[in-house]
Design a protein around this motif. Structure first.
Motif, PDB file in Angstrom:
ATOM      1  N   LYS A 121     -68.538  35.952 -88.273  1.00 44.71           N
ATOM      2  CA  LYS A 121     -69.205  35.974 -89.785  1.00 44.71           C
ATOM      3  C   LYS A 121     -69.783  37.540 -89.979  1.00 44.71           C
ATOM      4  O   LYS A 121     -69.572  37.946 -90.919  1.00 44.71           O
ATOM      5  CB  LYS A 121     -70.193  35.069 -89.962  1.00 44.71           C
ATOM      6  CG  LYS A 121     -69.603  33.636 -90.016  1.00 44.71           C
ATOM      7  CD  LYS A 121     -70.704  32.815 -90.385  1.00 44.71           C
ATOM      8  CE  LYS A 121     -69.967  31.225 -90.805  1.00 44.71           C
ATOM      9  NZ  LYS A 121     -71.064  30.152 -91.537  1.00 44.71           N
ATOM     10  N   LEU A 122     -70.383  38.096 -88.732  1.00 46.26           N
ATOM     11  CA  LEU A 122     -70.848  39.617 -88.925  1.00 46.26           C
ATOM     12  C   LEU A 122     -69.817  40.407 -89.222  1.00 46.26           C
ATOM     13  O   LEU A 122     -69.701  41.226 -90.012  1.00 46.26           O
ATOM     14  CB  LEU A 122     -71.592  39.763 -87.826  1.00 46.26           C
ATOM     15  CG  LEU A 122     -73.086  39.419 -87.624  1.00 46.26           C
ATOM     16  CD1 LEU A 122     -73.585  39.921 -86.460  1.00 46.26           C
ATOM     17  CD2 LEU A 122     -73.889  39.996 -88.727  1.00 46.26           C
ATOM     18  N   PHE A 123     -68.666  40.514 -88.481  1.00 45.27           N
ATOM     19  CA  PHE A 123     -67.594  41.207 -88.483  1.00 45.27           C
ATOM     20  C   PHE A 123     -66.848  41.200 -89.788  1.00 45.27           C
ATOM     21  O   PHE A 123     -66.261  42.044 -90.332  1.00 45.27           O
ATOM     22  CB  PHE A 123     -66.495  40.858 -87.294  1.00 45.27           C
ATOM     23  CG  PHE A 123     -67.154  41.339 -85.874  1.00 45.27           C
ATOM     24  CD1 PHE A 123     -68.272  41.664 -85.675  1.00 45.27           C
ATOM     25  CD2 PHE A 123     -66.137  40.988 -84.665  1.00 45.27           C
ATOM     26  CE1 PHE A 123     -68.714  42.124 -84.595  1.00 45.27           C
ATOM     27  CE2 PHE A 123     -66.842  41.102 -83.508  1.00 45.27           C
ATOM     28  CZ  PHE A 123     -68.028  41.776 -83.266  1.00 45.27           C
ATOM     29  N   ALA A 124     -66.741  39.848 -90.464  1.00 45.75           N
ATOM     30  CA  ALA A 124     -66.101  39.565 -91.701  1.00 45.75           C
ATOM     31  C   ALA A 124     -66.785  40.437 -92.853  1.00 45.75           C
ATOM     32  O   ALA A 124     -66.164  40.611 -93.777  1.00 45.75           O
ATOM     33  CB  ALA A 124     -66.203  38.143 -91.925  1.00 45.75           C
ATOM     34  N   LEU A 125     -68.046  40.851 -92.526  1.00 40.23           N
ATOM     35  CA  LEU A 125     -68.714  41.668 -93.597  1.00 40.23           C
ATOM     36  C   LEU A 125     -68.136  43.064 -94.067  1.00 40.23           C
ATOM     37  O   LEU A 125     -68.261  43.717 -94.965  1.00 40.23           O
ATOM     38  CB  LEU A 125     -70.100  41.704 -93.087  1.00 40.23           C
ATOM     39  CG  LEU A 125     -70.939  40.599 -93.129  1.00 40.23           C
ATOM     40  CD1 LEU A 125     -72.392  40.626 -92.825  1.00 40.23           C
ATOM     41  CD2 LEU A 125     -71.071  39.726 -94.597  1.00 40.23           C
ATOM     42  N   GLY A 126     -67.358  43.350 -92.773  1.00 42.71           N
ATOM     43  CA  GLY A 126     -66.464  44.745 -92.967  1.00 42.71           C
ATOM     44  C   GLY A 126     -67.468  46.084 -92.750  1.00 42.71           C
ATOM     45  O   GLY A 126     -67.081  46.910 -92.907  1.00 42.71           O
ATOM     46  N   PHE A 175     -61.492  34.384 -73.747  1.00 43.35           N
ATOM     47  CA  PHE A 175     -60.656  35.354 -73.786  1.00 43.35           C
ATOM     48  C   PHE A 175     -59.661  35.559 -75.005  1.00 43.35           C
ATOM     49  O   PHE A 175     -59.634  36.634 -75.958  1.00 43.35           O
ATOM     50  CB  PHE A 175     -59.405  35.645 -72.561  1.00 43.35           C
ATOM     51  CG  PHE A 175     -59.145  37.076 -72.594  1.00 43.35           C
ATOM     52  CD1 PHE A 175     -59.519  37.912 -71.561  1.00 43.35           C
ATOM     53  CD2 PHE A 175     -58.112  37.437 -72.864  1.00 43.35           C
ATOM     54  CE1 PHE A 175     -59.263  39.220 -71.303  1.00 43.35           C
ATOM     55  CE2 PHE A 175     -57.409  38.493 -72.642  1.00 43.35           C
ATOM     56  CZ  PHE A 175     -58.021  39.660 -72.024  1.00 43.35           C
ATOM     57  N   VAL A 176     -59.066  34.446 -75.534  1.00 46.39           N
ATOM     58  CA  VAL A 176     -58.243  34.357 -76.712  1.00 46.39           C
ATOM     59  C   VAL A 176     -59.162  34.208 -77.708  1.00 46.39           C
ATOM     60  O   VAL A 176     -58.873  35.101 -78.968  1.00 46.39           O
ATOM     61  CB  VAL A 176     -57.436  32.906 -76.503  1.00 46.39           C
ATOM     62  CG1 VAL A 176     -56.771  32.778 -77.734  1.00 46.39           C
ATOM     63  CG2 VAL A 176     -56.235  33.038 -75.418  1.00 46.39           C
ATOM     64  N   GLN A 177     -60.098  33.746 -77.630  1.00 52.94           N
ATOM     65  CA  GLN A 177     -61.347  33.926 -78.983  1.00 52.94           C
ATOM     66  C   GLN A 177     -61.440  35.280 -79.368  1.00 52.94           C
ATOM     67  O   GLN A 177     -61.667  35.618 -80.437  1.00 52.94           O
ATOM     68  CB  GLN A 177     -62.326  32.995 -78.728  1.00 52.94           C
ATOM     69  CG  GLN A 177     -61.944  31.554 -78.819  1.00 52.94           C
ATOM     70  CD  GLN A 177     -63.504  30.681 -78.368  1.00 52.94           C
ATOM     71  OE1 GLN A 177     -63.951  30.988 -77.342  1.00 52.94           O
ATOM     72  NE2 GLN A 177     -63.804  29.555 -79.255  1.00 52.94           N
ATOM     73  N   LYS A 178     -61.796  36.071 -78.045  1.00 47.61           N
ATOM     74  CA  LYS A 178     -62.229  37.269 -78.331  1.00 47.61           C
ATOM     75  C   LYS A 178     -61.356  38.297 -78.774  1.00 47.61           C
ATOM     76  O   LYS A 178     -61.191  39.145 -79.772  1.00 47.61           O
ATOM     77  CB  LYS A 178     -62.851  37.918 -77.004  1.00 47.61           C
ATOM     78  CG  LYS A 178     -64.141  37.356 -76.917  1.00 47.61           C
ATOM     79  CD  LYS A 178     -64.671  38.048 -75.464  1.00 47.61           C
ATOM     80  CE  LYS A 178     -66.265  37.534 -75.331  1.00 47.61           C
ATOM     81  NZ  LYS A 178     -66.702  37.859 -73.807  1.00 47.61           N
ATOM     82  N   GLN A 179     -59.721  38.001 -78.430  1.00 42.89           N
ATOM     83  CA  GLN A 179     -58.670  38.828 -78.919  1.00 42.89           C
ATOM     84  C   GLN A 179     -58.455  38.488 -80.454  1.00 42.89           C
ATOM     85  O   GLN A 179     -58.504  39.480 -81.209  1.00 42.89           O
ATOM     86  CB  GLN A 179     -57.407  38.052 -78.248  1.00 42.89           C
ATOM     87  CG  GLN A 179     -57.246  38.606 -76.875  1.00 42.89           C
ATOM     88  CD  GLN A 179     -55.940  38.087 -76.462  1.00 42.89           C
ATOM     89  OE1 GLN A 179     -55.410  37.093 -76.475  1.00 42.89           O
ATOM     90  NE2 GLN A 179     -55.203  38.858 -75.639  1.00 42.89           N
ATOM     91  N   ARG A 180     -58.783  37.432 -80.901  1.00 44.18           N
ATOM     92  CA  ARG A 180     -58.560  37.107 -82.330  1.00 44.18           C
ATOM     93  C   ARG A 180     -59.750  37.693 -83.059  1.00 44.18           C
ATOM     94  O   ARG A 180     -59.629  38.287 -84.156  1.00 44.18           O
ATOM     95  CB  ARG A 180     -58.745  35.517 -82.509  1.00 44.18           C
ATOM     96  CG  ARG A 180     -57.422  34.884 -82.029  1.00 44.18           C
ATOM     97  CD  ARG A 180     -57.689  33.450 -82.128  1.00 44.18           C
ATOM     98  NE  ARG A 180     -56.333  32.760 -81.575  1.00 44.18           N
ATOM     99  CZ  ARG A 180     -56.477  31.545 -81.453  1.00 44.18           C
ATOM    100  NH1 ARG A 180     -57.262  30.708 -81.377  1.00 44.18           N
ATOM    101  NH2 ARG A 180     -55.275  30.752 -80.795  1.00 44.18           N
ATOM    102  N   LEU A 181     -60.913  37.695 -82.427  1.00 45.38           N
ATOM    103  CA  LEU A 181     -62.371  38.122 -83.123  1.00 45.38           C
ATOM    104  C   LEU A 181     -62.051  39.684 -83.208  1.00 45.38           C
ATOM    105  O   LEU A 181     -62.506  40.216 -84.241  1.00 45.38           O
ATOM    106  CB  LEU A 181     -63.371  37.701 -82.295  1.00 45.38           C
ATOM    107  CG  LEU A 181     -64.816  38.200 -82.733  1.00 45.38           C
ATOM    108  CD1 LEU A 181     -64.925  37.652 -83.928  1.00 45.38           C
ATOM    109  CD2 LEU A 181     -65.889  37.884 -81.694  1.00 45.38           C
ATOM    110  N   TYR A 182     -61.659  40.483 -82.179  1.00 46.57           N
ATOM    111  CA  TYR A 182     -61.742  42.181 -82.369  1.00 46.57           C
ATOM    112  C   TYR A 182     -60.472  42.444 -82.961  1.00 46.57           C
ATOM    113  O   TYR A 182     -60.701  43.927 -83.253  1.00 46.57           O
ATOM    114  CB  TYR A 182     -61.788  42.442 -80.711  1.00 46.57           C
ATOM    115  CG  TYR A 182     -62.803  42.240 -79.865  1.00 46.57           C
ATOM    116  CD1 TYR A 182     -64.092  41.524 -80.343  1.00 46.57           C
ATOM    117  CD2 TYR A 182     -62.646  42.164 -78.462  1.00 46.57           C
ATOM    118  CE1 TYR A 182     -64.983  41.292 -79.438  1.00 46.57           C
ATOM    119  CE2 TYR A 182     -63.684  41.892 -77.730  1.00 46.57           C
ATOM    120  CZ  TYR A 182     -64.950  41.373 -78.036  1.00 46.57           C
ATOM    121  OH  TYR A 182     -65.910  41.124 -77.154  1.00 46.57           O
TER     122      TYR A 182
END
Length: 414
Positions: A121-126, A175-182
């Protein structure tokens, strides 16, 4: 405004490092805010996410939930806090400070403060994201230090921290979750040591991301040389003995290598030294030490910490895994030389045979050699002067604040 986010406040190595950076930025005239899960003590432009009794209960609940998520899968009790699933945390994306921030600066955010969903949610703020790594968690499937496992270089699986390691275990999933997140997130990764930055550049999750090494900082007006006799008198220590200091948040953590220190002081040539221990633990934990032990316990007051460093003839850091230990920086700022293992960022701090001694990892013999070298070569204080100078030139508030200021400006203005 730059918003610093940290689970801990003036506690643990990462919490202390984050608070010190915030202080340094404010002193340099940079608009910084620090938000932590819960405040340890009042400070300028510092706030707690858990600022009500209900939120405090929720913060504790998130911590418990996160631990319970891992508990059934942990290999044994020794790894209980060495792996973070990041399954529970607070949603701070709509918090006023987050909304006002031009840059979000993450530090150590585990143990129920921020979950992977919170980060999403933080990253989605751009907004530009700076992330100072205080261990390896950012680029692993959940462990904070890899303990020799190299799966993070390709894809985490068969995790040695788990009771039942497998091809699709908890580490694989995170690991997969972080791949998508980053993916497509404007992350800039900062490592306090060149050692950790090198791992960032090699790790499968973070290779190719903007990264650089910027050390932690320290207030060299607080941590400075003082009178050894006065420090020893204040702490009730013998005035005429050589005192070797071992300091750590948890002296019984195997990663801190205390067993090698214990073996090192069995050397007959060190029969006359005594040991000073600072950190969590119990006096009975050190009953089998071959020399006399002075146990100070956990010290939170800066003045007493400075006294402990000034009372000691040297600091011993036999860590098996470490980033850029605050204890080394604090000791050297006080003019107290350090003998430590050649692991992690330790050899970046200790200049071998100049301001301290870098020993062969896992060698009690080499550590004993380092202790003897410092005792012999610092009789006139030259090694102490070199140690203090290293900190002034590389880790002072002014030096580190300037590096972060340049980074922030480049992210905002290109």
């Amino acid at each position: 405004m730059v918003l610093q986010l940290s689970t801990f406040h003036w506690e643990g190595g990462a919490g202390v490092a984050a608070a010190r950076l915030h202080q340094a930025l404010l002193n340099a005239g940079i608009d910084s805010q620090l938000m932590v899960s819960q405040i340890s003590r009042p400070g300028p432009q510092t706030s707690a996410w858990a600022d009500t009794p209900w939120k405090s209960k929720k913060a504790w609940g998130n911590f418990v939930l996160e631990r319970l998520h891992f508990l059934p899968q942990e290999k044994d009790k020794s790894v209980r806090f060495a792996f973070s699933p990041a399954a529970a945390g607070a949603d701070i994306s709509e918090h006023p400070l987050v909304q006002q921030a031009s840059i979000i600066h993450l530090h150590w955010v585990n143990f129920g403060f921020l979950s992977l969903r919170s980060l999403e949610k933080l990253f989605a703020l751009g907004k530009p994201i700076v992330w100072t790594l205080h261990d390896m968690w950012t680029f692993t499937g959940g462990c904070h230090y890899n303990r020799g496992c190299d799966h993070y270089l390709s894809h985490c699986r068969y995790c040695p921290y788990l009771k039942k390691p497998g091809e699709y275990d908890m580490a694989f999933t995170q690991f997969v979750q972080k791949q998508r997140l980053y993916n497509h997130t404007p992350l800039t990764l900062i490592s306090p040591s060149r050692w950790l930055d090198n791992l960032v550049q090699k790790a499968a999750l973070t290779t190719g991301m903007p990264s650089k090494a910027i050390p932690n900082c320290i207030d060299t007006e607080l941590f400075k040389p003082g009178s050894q006799p006065e420090a020893r008198n204040a702490l009730g220590l013998p005035p005429d003995r050589k005192l070797l200091l071992f300091a750590g948040a948890n002296t019984q953590d195997p990663r801190k290598g205390f067993t090698y220190f214990r073996e090192a002081v069995r050397d007959p040539r060190l029969a006359d030294v005594e040991v000073l221990i600072l950190g969590k633990g119990k006096p009975e934990n050190f009953a089998d030490m071959p020399v006399k032990v002075h146990f100070l316990g956990k010290i939170s007051e800066t003045e007493r910490m400075v006294q402990a460093y000034n009372a000691a003839d040297m600091l011993i850091v036999p860590s098996l895994e470490d980033n850029l230990p605050n204890t080394i920086m604090e000791a050297m700022a006080c003019g107290t030389p350090v003998a430590g293992f050649d692991t992690g960022g330790i050899p970046e701090m200790i200049d071998h045979l100049e301001n301290g001694f870098v020993s062969v990892p896992r060698s009690a013999t080499s550590l004993a050699e380092g202790i003897q070298w410092i005792l012999k070569h610092n009789a006139g204080g030259a090694v102490s002067q070199n140690a203090r100078q290293k900190v002034l030139l590389n880790y002072s508030e002014e030096v580190i604040a300037a590096q972060y200021s340049q980074l922030y400006q480049s992210l905002l203005h290109g």
